[in-house]
Design a protein around this motif. Structure first.
Motif: not given
Length: 257
Positions: A140-141, A143-145, A147-148, A227, A230
């Protein structure tokens, strides 16, 4: 994607080999004559097959020249071939088709499994293990990194590089329809790693590759820095300083009737 890095992959060889051991231990065959290891990587899983079935012919397939080089050095008496499993069409049948941690990279599992089952001898087994961790914080992280960060557009398709695998019901239905008896299960491994940075090191050779490969060296360093930060929040240190990486994996053995 760029070629796989066998050296990076083997940093966690013991942990990565455990699922292969567990999968192979459940294979019900006694004396298979012809075996193939799909996505054989550096040969760690292939070596297990050779030890379990020393009289069998064992073929290793992979699409990575670096992985195949390591496998040939490890098992010089075996044949290893470069091939894409998505289009692989051998002119022979196998008593055992072994696929540890590779089918999750391929799409359309229903027709894929039907084709692989068609390559089995009567009574032969398709033995498969796939990571089932796309909803874990580790992924999940990723994808988060992606996207941000300033690389969001460049990495828009990275999350699609690996397929979301099916459910127990899906695989049971697909494999029984293909004429197999099915043994299916899931195991969640818990790996104590030295620190949060070790989680990033683990996935640099696998799950992080689609995110890192399109980036420049400088962008890769910044992506990994974010990454790791997080991951450190999501995987707190235990009393001994280590972190616990949860790693669910789905297994099945389909035996052709």
């Amino acid at each position: 994607m760029k070629d796989w890095d066998a050296g990076q992959y083997l940093k966690f060889e013991d942990e990565r080999t455990r699922p292969s051991i567990d999968l192979l231990n459940r294979v019900p065959l006694k004396e298979p004559r012809n075996c193939v290891d799909l996505g054989c990587g550096p040969g760690n899983s292939t070596e297990l097959i050779v030890r379990r079935f020393p009289s069998a012919r064992v073929l290793g397939l992979d699409n990575s020249p670096d992985m195949l080089s390591k496998a040939r050095g490890r098992l010089p008496d075996l044949t290893f071939e470069e091939a894409d499993v998505a289009t692989w069409q051998p002119n022979e049948r196998f008593d055992l088709i072994f696929a540890n941690a590779m089918l999750q990279w391929l799409p359309n599992h229903s027709p894929l499994l039907e084709r692989l089952v068609s390559l089995l001898t009567d009574g032969g087994c398709l033995a498969v293990q796939m990571p089932n961790n796309l909803t874990e914080p580790s992924h999940r992280l990723m994808r988060q990194v992606a996207q941000e960060g300033p690389w969001a557009d460049k990495l828009a398709s990275a999350a699609k590089a690996r397929e979301e695998i099916g459910s127990f019901v899906d695989y049971y239905a697909w494999l029984t329809r293909a004429g197999c008896s099915v043994d299916i299960w899931q195991t969640t491994y818990v790996h104590p790693l030295e620190n949060a940075a070790a989680i990033a090191e683990w996935f640099k050779s696998t799950g992080l590759k689609p995110y890192l490969d399109p980036l420049t060296d400088e962008q890769q360093e910044e992506y990994l820095r974010r990454y790791r930060a997080e991951v450190a929040k999501a995987y707190p240190a235990q009393s001994d300083g280590k972190v616990l990486l949860r790693f669910p994996r789905l297994f099945f053995i389909a035996q052709r009737r």
